[in-house]
Write a protein that holds these residues in place. Structure first.
Motif, PDB file in Angstrom:
ATOM      1  N   TYR A  76     -39.028  33.925  -0.507  1.00  0.00           N
ATOM      2  CA  TYR A  76     -38.803  35.367  -0.454  1.00  0.00           C
ATOM      3  C   TYR A  76     -38.992  36.053  -1.804  1.00  0.00           C
ATOM      4  CZ  TYR A  76     -36.290  39.814   0.006  1.00  0.00           C
ATOM      5  OH  TYR A  76     -35.951  41.143  -0.010  1.00  0.00           O
ATOM      6  N   GLU A  79     -43.198  35.194  -3.036  1.00  0.00           N
ATOM      7  CA  GLU A  79     -44.352  35.445  -2.164  1.00  0.00           C
ATOM      8  C   GLU A  79     -44.077  36.463  -1.071  1.00  0.00           C
ATOM      9  OE1 GLU A  79     -47.575  32.823   0.461  1.00  0.00           O
ATOM     10  OE2 GLU A  79     -45.977  31.828  -0.668  1.00  0.00           O
ATOM     11  N   ASN A  80     -42.830  36.569  -0.602  1.00  0.00           N
ATOM     12  CA  ASN A  80     -42.525  37.404   0.567  1.00  0.00           C
ATOM     13  C   ASN A  80     -41.593  38.567   0.261  1.00  0.00           C
ATOM     14  OD1 ASN A  80     -43.993  35.861   2.607  1.00  0.00           O
ATOM     15  ND2 ASN A  80     -42.506  34.242   2.189  1.00  0.00           N
ATOM     16  N   TRP A  81     -41.571  38.995  -0.986  1.00  0.00           N
ATOM     17  CA  TRP A  81     -40.659  40.060  -1.391  1.00  0.00           C
ATOM     18  C   TRP A  81     -40.832  41.327  -0.558  1.00  0.00           C
ATOM     19  CZ3 TRP A  81     -36.255  40.637  -3.638  1.00  0.00           C
ATOM     20  CH2 TRP A  81     -35.873  41.856  -4.193  1.00  0.00           C
ATOM     21  N   GLY A  82     -42.065  41.627  -0.186  1.00  0.00           N
ATOM     22  CA  GLY A  82     -42.341  42.847   0.562  1.00  0.00           C
ATOM     23  C   GLY A  82     -41.786  42.849   1.972  1.00  0.00           C
ATOM     24  N   ARG A  83     -41.343  41.696   2.487  1.00  0.00           N
ATOM     25  CA  ARG A  83     -40.812  41.625   3.843  1.00  0.00           C
ATOM     26  C   ARG A  83     -39.402  42.199   3.947  1.00  0.00           C
ATOM     27  NH1 ARG A  83     -43.425  37.953   7.425  1.00  0.00           N
ATOM     28  NH2 ARG A  83     -45.171  36.850   6.458  1.00  0.00           N
ATOM     29  N   ARG A 127     -34.724  40.187  -9.493  1.00  0.00           N
ATOM     30  CA  ARG A 127     -34.572  40.332  -8.046  1.00  0.00           C
ATOM     31  C   ARG A 127     -33.351  39.566  -7.548  1.00  0.00           C
ATOM     32  NH1 ARG A 127     -40.966  39.457  -6.342  1.00  0.00           N
ATOM     33  NH2 ARG A 127     -41.664  41.589  -6.805  1.00  0.00           N
ATOM     34  N   ASP A 186     -47.709  44.710 -10.121  1.00  0.00           N
ATOM     35  CA  ASP A 186     -47.762  44.911  -8.676  1.00  0.00           C
ATOM     36  C   ASP A 186     -46.731  44.007  -8.006  1.00  0.00           C
ATOM     37  OD1 ASP A 186     -48.297  45.169  -6.008  1.00  0.00           O
ATOM     38  OD2 ASP A 186     -50.413  44.601  -6.116  1.00  0.00           O
ATOM     39  N   PRO A 187     -45.569  44.526  -7.637  1.00  0.00           N
ATOM     40  CA  PRO A 187     -44.494  43.708  -7.057  1.00  0.00           C
ATOM     41  C   PRO A 187     -44.869  43.016  -5.755  1.00  0.00           C
ATOM     42  CG  PRO A 187     -43.644  45.841  -7.765  1.00  0.00           C
ATOM     43  CD  PRO A 187     -45.140  45.921  -7.837  1.00  0.00           C
ATOM     44  N   THR A 188     -45.934  43.462  -5.093  1.00  0.00           N
ATOM     45  CA  THR A 188     -46.330  42.841  -3.828  1.00  0.00           C
ATOM     46  C   THR A 188     -47.389  41.753  -4.021  1.00  0.00           C
ATOM     47  OG1 THR A 188     -48.099  44.463  -3.411  1.00  0.00           O
ATOM     48  CG2 THR A 188     -45.870  45.012  -2.631  1.00  0.00           C
ATOM     49  N   TYR A 189     -47.873  41.586  -5.240  1.00  0.00           N
ATOM     50  CA  TYR A 189     -48.965  40.647  -5.491  1.00  0.00           C
ATOM     51  C   TYR A 189     -48.436  39.214  -5.575  1.00  0.00           C
ATOM     52  CZ  TYR A 189     -52.843  38.380  -7.983  1.00  0.00           C
ATOM     53  OH  TYR A 189     -53.865  37.536  -8.364  1.00  0.00           O
TER      54      TYR A 189
END
Length: 295
Positions: A76, A79-83, A127, A186-189
């Protein structure tokens, strides 16, 4: 291969996808009843995190992640922070499940995950501090020379590394140039190169530990040499259980998971890497006031 692995292998991909989607949906629908984890094993890669995680899962008060095939991590925080948090919570047991385990085994449940990239990713410490300020953190630090070689062997075995060890080391900066900066911007990268090809960079432990040391109380952090886990697994396991506030347990065997045998490292490469890491290791030892018996 476990029974669960055999069932997964025999199940058609279409069915597997449908089951996975249904479980994810259910986990998210019940996420408000799923407390966040109590501990994280945050690194280092090829440092024994899988072995320690498997030892902890043998404890009756340490449940697996949900769904059942997520046996180690959700990825999370990198790699999957955007979820989002709802998705993250969906991986952990419900309050009801935790209470049932506590009543059955007479002790506190401790839920966690093991993700070696958490320690290395530049955005993860903040985070984690924001979402899990009271979490317990476990760091395993392996001789960075051996860690780098083991990392390369894993990538070769997975067909993700076409280069020999010497060339991979020589081209590391070129292959990973700008990736850390892009992760920050880019936090989603998510960067595969930053995960796959950072053989030297991941062994400069202090620069990756400092953000954690700045954000968490030392009492929340347990830093262990991987070599201690390898040489004294039962004693190390006992120390980790005590750190997590779990009742003592001694396993019948302490298997080394994900161990890869291979030819010895080239002596010239070993000497070069030992010289390269020497000042970083010295700074780490001084900062943590710990002794590391590394090359």
């Amino acid at each position: 291969m476990t029974i669960r692995d055999r069932l997964k292998a025999a199940m058609p991909q279409r069915v597997t996808t449908q089951v996975r989607s249904s479980l994810v949906w259910y986990g998210e629908r019940t996420s408000d009843r799923r407390p966040l984890p109590d501990f994280l094993i945050t690194g280092t890669k090829r440092g024994g995190t899988t072995s320690l995680w498997r030892y902890l899962l043998e404890h009756p008060l340490v449940p697996r992640l949900f769904p059942a095939w997520n046996t180690k991590t959700s990825h999370y925080f990198e790699e999957n922070w955007g979820r989002g948090e709802v998705w993250y919570r969906s991986h952990f047991p419900t309050e009801r499940q935790r209470r049932a385990l506590e009543q059955r085994h007479g002790g506190p449940v401790r839920v966690g995950e093991a993700a070696p990239l958490y320690m290395f990713h530049p955005l993860v410490p903040q985070r984690v501090a924001d979402l899990l300020p009271d979490v317990r953190l476990i760091f395993l630090l392996r001789d960075p020379v051996e860690r780098a070689y083991s990392h390369w062997k894993e990538r070769r075995t997975e067909d993700k590394e076409p280069l020999g060890f010497a060339e991979a080391l020589a081209r590391e900066e070129e292959r990973t140039a700008g990736e850390r900066e892009r992760l920050i911007a880019d936090p989603t990268y998510f960067s595969e190169a930053y995960d796959w090809y950072t053989y030297r960079a991941r062994g400069r432990y202090l620069e990756h530990l400092e953000p954690w040391l700045e954000r968490f109380d030392p009492a929340q952090m347990l830093i262990l040499p991987s070599e201690t886990l390898y040489a004294e697994p039962a004693a190390t396991h006992a120390r980790v259980l005590d750190f997590l506030g779990l009742p003592p347990q001694r396993l019948a065997t302490y298997e080394a998971h994900n161990h890869r045998r291979s030819s010895a490292m080239d002596p010239e490469i070993r000497a070069e890497l030992s010289a390269y890491f020497a000042p970083y290791n010295a700074a780490l030892s001084e900062r943590l006031r710990m002794r590391f018996d590394w090359s």
